[in-house]
Write a protein that holds these residues in place. Structure first.
Motif, short mmCIF file in Angstrom:
data_model
loop_
_atom_site.label_atom_id
_atom_site.label_comp_id
_atom_site.label_asym_id
_atom_site.label_seq_id
_atom_site.Cartn_x
_atom_site.Cartn_y
_atom_site.Cartn_z
N VAL A 80 41.26 38.64 35.41
CA VAL A 80 42.08 39.53 36.23
C VAL A 80 43.55 39.14 36.17
N ALA A 81 43.80 37.84 36.08
CA ALA A 81 45.18 37.35 36.10
C ALA A 81 45.91 37.60 34.78
N GLY A 82 45.20 37.89 33.72
CA GLY A 82 45.83 38.08 32.41
C GLY A 82 46.78 39.26 32.38
N GLY A 83 47.55 39.36 31.31
CA GLY A 83 48.50 40.46 31.16
C GLY A 83 47.78 41.79 30.97
N LYS A 84 48.56 42.87 30.98
CA LYS A 84 47.95 44.19 30.91
C LYS A 84 47.70 44.63 29.46
N THR A 85 48.02 43.78 28.52
CA THR A 85 47.86 44.17 27.12
C THR A 85 46.41 44.07 26.66
N THR A 86 46.14 44.70 25.54
CA THR A 86 44.79 44.72 24.98
C THR A 86 44.56 43.48 24.13
N GLY A 87 43.31 43.08 24.03
CA GLY A 87 42.95 42.00 23.13
C GLY A 87 42.65 40.70 23.84
N PRO A 88 41.70 39.94 23.34
CA PRO A 88 41.26 38.70 23.99
C PRO A 88 42.35 37.64 24.06
N ALA A 89 43.35 37.73 23.22
CA ALA A 89 44.41 36.72 23.25
C ALA A 89 45.13 36.77 24.60
N SER A 90 45.18 37.96 25.16
CA SER A 90 45.92 38.18 26.40
C SER A 90 45.18 37.66 27.63
N ARG A 91 43.86 37.49 27.54
CA ARG A 91 43.06 37.12 28.72
C ARG A 91 41.69 36.61 28.29
N PRO A 92 41.15 35.63 29.02
CA PRO A 92 39.77 35.22 28.76
C PRO A 92 38.81 36.35 29.16
N LYS B 159 37.69 49.32 47.59
CA LYS B 159 38.84 48.42 47.60
C LYS B 159 38.54 47.20 46.71
N LYS B 160 37.32 46.69 46.83
CA LYS B 160 36.93 45.54 46.01
C LYS B 160 36.91 45.92 44.53
N ASP B 161 36.46 47.12 44.23
CA ASP B 161 36.42 47.58 42.85
C ASP B 161 37.82 47.70 42.25
N ALA B 162 38.80 48.00 43.12
CA ALA B 162 40.17 48.24 42.63
C ALA B 162 40.72 47.04 41.88
N VAL B 163 40.20 45.85 42.18
CA VAL B 163 40.60 44.65 41.44
C VAL B 163 40.41 44.90 39.94
N CYS B 164 39.38 45.63 39.61
CA CYS B 164 39.07 45.91 38.21
C CYS B 164 39.53 47.30 37.78
N THR B 165 39.31 48.28 38.67
CA THR B 165 39.55 49.67 38.26
C THR B 165 41.04 50.00 38.12
N ARG B 166 41.91 49.12 38.57
CA ARG B 166 43.34 49.40 38.32
C ARG B 166 43.61 49.31 36.82
N GLU C 90 38.37 54.57 28.67
CA GLU C 90 37.94 53.64 27.62
C GLU C 90 36.94 54.29 26.69
N ALA C 91 36.76 53.65 25.53
CA ALA C 91 35.81 54.19 24.54
C ALA C 91 34.44 54.36 25.19
N ARG C 92 34.05 53.37 26.00
CA ARG C 92 32.81 53.50 26.76
C ARG C 92 33.18 53.49 28.23
N PRO C 93 33.35 54.68 28.83
CA PRO C 93 33.88 54.80 30.19
C PRO C 93 33.06 54.00 31.19
N VAL C 94 33.73 53.36 32.14
CA VAL C 94 33.03 52.53 33.10
C VAL C 94 32.80 53.20 34.45
N LEU C 95 33.61 54.22 34.77
CA LEU C 95 33.53 54.78 36.11
C LEU C 95 32.31 55.67 36.34
#
Ligand code: HEC
Ligand code: HEC
Ligand code: HEC
Ligand code: HEC
Ligand code: HEC
Ligand code: HEC
Ligand code: HEC
Ligand code: HEC
Ligand code: HEC
Ligand code: HEC
Length: 335
Positions: free
Chosen positions: A90-102, A43-50, A56-61
């Motif tokens: 986590v709060a950033g948008g779902k888009t790709t790229g650093p502009a969208s999130r720190p 459940k705690k991981d879901a914060v990220c795994t959603r 991804e290019a380098r899979p995390v799971l």
């Protein structure tokens, strides 16, 4: 893992000094069965795994196939134990790229330069929260720590099998930075590193040590004795350079002179025994006088052709026990 250090670490974490989420171990009720521990962790991981998954290019799971991903182990980290709570990320948008999130609080390896990696210090603290003791007791101030070599330059945690933990693949991880050792281990005479029978970590503790050159023991000799115990003696007749340092004659990683010798005989011996035996024995006067005899009366040198002892393995033909002798008449290491 040492309970005391965990408690101290945990207190630091609670105080926000390290800025990470506390290890899961501290906030999980002890009575929980492993099934609910696992569910809770996932459940705690879901914060990220959603957002982050295997696509991804380098899979995390793949981390779930490692000991870190063992969700039934209450001590195992969740995503945020290593990467930090990363609220803004986590709060950033779902888009790709650093502009969208720190970037997340702790970023280990920079991927494609989108975000810069966290400093070695910040990375180290994230891992040391759980791995401070044991082999890492001397990490602080060690050669790697003080040169900002982070844990993640050797360890890969998002792959099923971390290459640095396997004897066959470990040297390549080290060779990425230690090129001259790579060259040495490809010479004629080596320790069986290529064969995967041995690893760098059989002699070195890359996390730090009390000995020189990150050796696992306090000295070169103590390190060598862990496998070559017979060279420790005790000998009735000791050869002092052997007792002093095996590296007086041997090079640990590889040499063109078997067996792992720094130079070929007789030159190896003559680095220290220049003149002596050679000068006296080879001089016509000594040869003719024949006054050089062994303990049992034989006179090998007088019968030998001039400079016979200078050719090839010559010194070793007579001084066969260079590491020391236990024979009552072995003071010159011939027996
Ligand atoms: C709302 C979606 C979302 C959530 C939630 C999220 N991330 Fe991200 N994350 C992203 C995106 C998008 C990127 C940028 C990827 C890119 O630019 O290729 C990223 C990048 C990263 C990177 C850097 C990868 C690189 O490019 O080097 C790490 C590490 C990371 N996230 C970890 C986490 C962790 C840990 C969490 C949970 C605390 C988390 N993320 C939660 C969307 C998310
Ligand atoms: C034990 C600490 C640890 C845990 C737990 C952990 N990570 Fe990582 N993460 C790392 C390290 C170290 C790297 C750098 C790449 C590597 O070592 O494979 C990394 C890299 C990443 C990346 C960048 C992509 C890449 O491969 O470089 C993302 C995204 C990421 N982690 C997300 C997550 C998510 C999501 C979780 C939870 C499922 C998680 N991490 C759990 C340590 C951890
Ligand atoms: C929340 C605690 C925690 C954190 C944070 C953590 N680990 Fe671990 N780690 C564990 C546990 C638990 C194990 C498995 C049991 C053990 O080996 O003690 C483990 C095992 C390992 C192993 C041995 C794996 C194996 O297959 O034997 C390595 C290597 C490792 N961790 C490296 C790291 C690195 C590098 C980081 C930081 C990126 C890190 N750990 C962060 C808890 C943690
Ligand atoms: C220079 C390479 C290198 C660096 C840097 C490094 N390690 Fe290791 N690590 C290794 C090697 C090699 C092994 C396997 C041999 C051994 O156990 O000594 C290992 C084993 C481990 C293990 C599993 C064995 C054990 O001690 O329980 C853990 C945990 C670990 N490292 C954590 C860390 C942490 C945390 C850091 C950063 C503070 C770190 N390592 C930095 C090379 C490295
Ligand atoms: C990211 C680069 C990097 C990696 C990977 C790496 N090292 Fe190092 N290593 C260094 C640096 C930098 C130093 C300190 C400067 C120096 O003495 O060359 C160092 C120092 C050392 C030293 C001590 C040298 C001395 O003079 O005291 C030993 C031994 C060593 N490393 C062994 C290893 C082993 C074994 C591995 C693999 C498990 C490894 N290193 C992986 C960068 C690295
Ligand atoms: C048989 C034991 C042994 C093995 C295996 C071994 N080393 Fe060493 N290493 C040593 C000793 C002993 C020294 C110190 C040599 C000296 O004092 O002359 C050393 C020194 C070093 C140094 C410092 C070199 C310098 O010029 O100061 C580095 C770097 C190093 N080793 C890396 C490695 C790497 C990488 C591996 C694996 C490929 C490895 N070692 C395997 C025993 C070993
Ligand atoms: C982890 C165990 C280990 C350690 C520690 C170790 N060795 Fe070895 N050594 C070996 C093995 C295995 C061989 C190969 C034996 C064989 O091929 O029969 C070997 C072979 C040798 C050889 C003969 C090489 C040849 O070409 O026949 C020499 C010389 C040697 N080691 C010296 C040293 C020195 C000096 C040290 C300390 C710096 C050291 N060893 C530390 C395991 C070790
Ligand atoms: C004075 C030089 C010298 C020193 C110092 C020295 N060696 Fe040797 N070593 C040799 C020579 C020469 C040979 C080859 C002997 C032969 O071919 O008969 C050898 C061979 C070996 C061998 C392979 C053959 C065998 O006898 O098993 C090992 C292993 C070895 N040495 C380990 C060590 C260790 C460990 C130390 C430190 C305790 C050490 N040596 C110190 C000169 C030295
Ligand atoms: C690093 C220097 C060093 C190297 C290399 C070295 N030795 Fe020695 N050797 C010594 C020292 C020091 C002594 C002790 C001298 C003394 O007691 O007067 C010694 C003693 C001896 C002795 C006994 C001398 C006596 O008077 O009792 C013999 C024989 C000998 N070495 C042979 C060799 C041979 C053969 C080699 C080459 C395989 C060799 N040494 C390499 C330093 C060295
Ligand atoms: C043909 C056999 C033979 C060869 C070859 C030989 N030695 Fe000797 N060496 C001896 C004998 C026998 C003694 C002992 C003489 C005595 O008891 O007075 C001796 C004595 C020594 C001593 C003790 C000091 C001295 O001068 O008496 C040293 C040091 C020594 N040898 C080094 C070497 C070195 C270095 C080589 C190679 C360059 C070498 N020897 C080649 C047979 C040999």
């Amino acid at each position: 893992m040492n309970v005391f250090s965990r408690i101290v670490t945990s207190a630091l974490l609670m105080a926000g000094l390290l800025g990470f989420a506390p290890c899961h171990a501290q906030d999980a009720p002890v009575a929980l069965g492993s099934q609910s521990v696992a569910t809770e962790a996932l459940k705690k991981d879901a914060v990220c795994t959603r957002c982050h998954d295997e696509s991804e290019a380098r899979p995390v799971l793949s981390i779930y196939q490692t000991r870190h991903g063992n969700r039934a182990d209450p001590e195992a980290p969740v995503c945020t134990s290593c990467h930090g709570i990363s609220k803004q990320h986590v709060a950033g948008g779902k888009t790709t790229g650093p502009a969208s999130r720190p970037a997340p609080d702790v970023l280990f390896k920079a991927k494609g330069g989108a975000y810069p990696a966290s400093s070695a210090l910040v990375q180290g603290e994230a891992c040391l929260a759980c791995h401070k003791d044991g082999k890492r007791t001397h990490w602080e101030g060690s050669q790697h720590q003080s040169r900002d070599v982070p844990c993640s330059s050797c360890h890969s945690v998002h792959v099923k099998s971390d290459p640095v933990l396997t004897k066959v693949t470990q040297p390549d991880v080290c060779f990425a930075c230690h090129k001259s050792e790579r060259a040495q281990t490809h010479r004629l005479s080596t320790h069986p590193l290529d064969a995967g029978k041995m690893a760098c970590s059989d002699c070195h503790n890359p996390h730090g040590s009390t000995g020189p050159k990150l050796l696992i023991k306090n000295s070169v000799n103590e390190t060598c004795y862990t496998c070559h115990a017979e060279k420790r003696g005790p000998f009735l007749w000791e050869h002092s350079p052997v007792v002093d340092d095996c590296a007086n004659c041997h090079t640990p990683h590889g040499s063109t002179n078997a067996p792992l010798l720094k130079a070929r005989t007789p030159w190896l011996c003559q680095e220290c025994h220049s003149g002596d035996h050679g000068a006296q024995v080879n001089s016509g006067a000594n040869l003719q006088s024949g006054n050089l005899t062994t303990a049992n009366g034989a006179n090998p040198l007088a019968n030998a052709a001039a400079r016979a002892q200078m050719t090839g393995r010559a010194c070793l033909n007579c001084h066969v026990l260079v590491h020391g002798s236990n024979h009552p008449a072995g003071s010159k290491f011939q027996r």
